[in-house]
Design a protein around this motif. Structure first.
Motif, PDB file in Angstrom:
ATOM      1  N   ASP A 123       1.319  -0.623 -10.960  1.00  0.00           N
ATOM      2  CA  ASP A 123       0.611   0.317 -10.099  1.00  0.00           C
ATOM      3  C   ASP A 123      -0.855  -0.104 -10.062  1.00  0.00           C
ATOM      4  OD1 ASP A 123       0.375   2.824  -8.583  1.00  0.00           O
ATOM      5  OD2 ASP A 123      -0.808   3.499 -10.297  1.00  0.00           O
ATOM      6  N   TYR A 124      -1.417  -0.188  -8.862  1.00  0.00           N
ATOM      7  CA  TYR A 124      -2.820  -0.562  -8.657  1.00  0.00           C
ATOM      8  C   TYR A 124      -3.484   0.610  -7.945  1.00  0.00           C
ATOM      9  CZ  TYR A 124      -1.009  -5.256  -9.510  1.00  0.00           C
ATOM     10  OH  TYR A 124      -0.397  -6.356 -10.061  1.00  0.00           O
ATOM     11  N   LYS A 125      -4.346   1.321  -8.654  1.00  0.00           N
ATOM     12  CA  LYS A 125      -4.931   2.545  -8.103  1.00  0.00           C
ATOM     13  C   LYS A 125      -6.450   2.433  -8.095  1.00  0.00           C
ATOM     14  CE  LYS A 125      -2.709   6.079  -8.917  1.00  0.00           C
ATOM     15  NZ  LYS A 125      -1.885   7.189  -9.128  1.00  0.00           N
ATOM     16  N   LEU A 153     -13.304   5.792   2.622  1.00  0.00           N
ATOM     17  CA  LEU A 153     -13.543   6.628   1.449  1.00  0.00           C
ATOM     18  C   LEU A 153     -12.244   7.101   0.794  1.00  0.00           C
ATOM     19  CD1 LEU A 153     -16.591   8.786   2.607  1.00  0.00           C
ATOM     20  CD2 LEU A 153     -16.579   6.767   1.129  1.00  0.00           C
ATOM     21  N   VAL A 154     -11.108   6.859   1.450  1.00  0.00           N
ATOM     22  CA  VAL A 154      -9.815   7.215   0.852  1.00  0.00           C
ATOM     23  C   VAL A 154      -9.411   6.058  -0.064  1.00  0.00           C
ATOM     24  CG1 VAL A 154      -7.394   7.747   1.309  1.00  0.00           C
ATOM     25  CG2 VAL A 154      -9.166   8.551   2.889  1.00  0.00           C
ATOM     26  N   PRO A 155      -9.308   6.303  -1.372  1.00  0.00           N
ATOM     27  CA  PRO A 155      -8.970   5.223  -2.306  1.00  0.00           C
ATOM     28  C   PRO A 155      -7.595   4.624  -2.013  1.00  0.00           C
ATOM     29  CG  PRO A 155      -9.673   7.192  -3.492  1.00  0.00           C
ATOM     30  CD  PRO A 155      -9.509   7.578  -2.058  1.00  0.00           C
ATOM     31  N   GLN A 156      -7.489   3.324  -2.230  1.00  0.00           N
ATOM     32  CA  GLN A 156      -6.220   2.639  -2.014  1.00  0.00           C
ATOM     33  C   GLN A 156      -5.339   2.747  -3.257  1.00  0.00           C
ATOM     34  OE1 GLN A 156      -8.038  -1.135  -0.656  1.00  0.00           O
ATOM     35  NE2 GLN A 156      -6.687  -0.903   1.100  1.00  0.00           N
ATOM     36  N   LEU A 184      -6.843 -10.473  -6.123  1.00  0.00           N
ATOM     37  CA  LEU A 184      -6.660 -10.748  -4.690  1.00  0.00           C
ATOM     38  C   LEU A 184      -6.825  -9.484  -3.855  1.00  0.00           C
ATOM     39  CD1 LEU A 184      -3.752 -13.329  -4.657  1.00  0.00           C
ATOM     40  CD2 LEU A 184      -6.039 -13.634  -3.679  1.00  0.00           C
ATOM     41  N   LEU A 185      -6.279  -8.379  -4.328  1.00  0.00           N
ATOM     42  CA  LEU A 185      -6.448  -7.117  -3.587  1.00  0.00           C
ATOM     43  C   LEU A 185      -7.933  -6.775  -3.467  1.00  0.00           C
ATOM     44  CD1 LEU A 185      -3.604  -4.899  -5.094  1.00  0.00           C
ATOM     45  CD2 LEU A 185      -3.686  -5.924  -2.817  1.00  0.00           C
ATOM     46  N   ALA A 186      -8.678  -6.921  -4.545  1.00  0.00           N
ATOM     47  CA  ALA A 186     -10.119  -6.614  -4.522  1.00  0.00           C
ATOM     48  C   ALA A 186     -10.869  -7.585  -3.612  1.00  0.00           C
ATOM     49  CB  ALA A 186     -10.688  -6.656  -5.926  1.00  0.00           C
ATOM     50  N   GLU A 237       0.844  -1.185   0.000  1.00  0.00           N
ATOM     51  CA  GLU A 237       0.000   0.000   0.000  1.00  0.00           C
ATOM     52  C   GLU A 237       0.886   1.244   0.000  1.00  0.00           C
ATOM     53  OE1 GLU A 237      -4.184   0.895   2.307  1.00  0.00           O
ATOM     54  OE2 GLU A 237      -2.880  -0.698   3.046  1.00  0.00           O
ATOM     55  N   ASP A 238       0.409   2.307  -0.647  1.00  0.00           N
ATOM     56  CA  ASP A 238       1.217   3.494  -0.914  1.00  0.00           C
ATOM     57  C   ASP A 238       1.850   4.137   0.303  1.00  0.00           C
ATOM     58  OD1 ASP A 238      -1.233   4.329   0.047  1.00  0.00           O
ATOM     59  OD2 ASP A 238      -1.571   5.830  -1.493  1.00  0.00           O
TER      60      ASP A 238
END
Length: 191
Positions: free
Chosen positions: A147-149, A131-134, A182-184, A116-117
């Motif tokens: 990059d996964y945004k 509500l803060v996007p990953q 997997l992240l989702a 994670e960033d």
């Protein structure tokens, strides 16, 4: 290799109202490329990825090695050949505060990390608001390969997957897409 896995950009969407996790992967023009769903009532995570929603052609399988494992490892298998492509292993304790994964090759040697960033934003997401996007970055050594945004949308989950920076094509796109699914899936359980 299946031409579906030749692109550098994808959009993953998680279906909001479904008993089991359902995911759709689109190309940049909005064409459906992949459909995935988690199997219900399985003690061991088992996610299948298909060429479309008819589920007639399975292209990937993502399988947990253990029934319950805080540092879960998921093997990614090419369904057409039955060959393991690699694996993703969640860093259990490290992922409490900030999601962190290891990217493994076919022999389970570490190729890289997916994380994670920022620790500050990760803590904000966990303890105050989702509500803060990953945003996740995948690195092989010092080289960023993906990059996964997440798009900001309180009603649906959308994840932009970008491999453009991987000009040497170090990352197998099948493993990169499996990481996004997997992240989702994991993020979906945490909400």
């Amino acid at each position: 290799m299946n031409p579906i896995f030749q692109s550098n950009q994808y959009l993953l969407k998680r279906q909001v109202f479904a008993l089991a996790g359902k995911f759709r992967v689109f190309d940049t023009s909005g064409k459906l490329l992949l459909f995935s769903e988690q199997k219900m009532f399985k003690l061991r995570e088992d996610i299948r990825v298909y060429a479309d929603e008819t589920k007639t052609q399975e292209v990937l399988a993502i399988k947990a090695r253990q029934i319950v494992d805080f540092s879960a490892a998921y093997d990614v298998v090419d369904s057409a050949t039955g060959q393991k492509i690699g694996a993703m292993r969640r860093k259990g304790l490290a992922s409490i505060l900030r999601d962190e994964w290891e990217v493994l090759d076919v022999n389970d040697a570490v190729l890289g990390k997916l994380f994670e960033d920022s620790m500050g934003l990760a803590l904000l997401r966990r303890f105050l608001t989702n509500l803060v996007p990953q945003n996740y970055d995948m690195f092989f050594g010092e080289t960023r390969v993906a990059d996964y945004k997440q798009n900001f949308n309180p009603f649906t989950y959308e994840l932009n997957i970008d491999f453009n920076m991987d000009t040497a094509r170090q990352l197998d796109r099948r493993l990169g897409i499996a990481a996004g699914i997997l992240l989702a899936a994991v993020e979906g359980r945490q909400q």
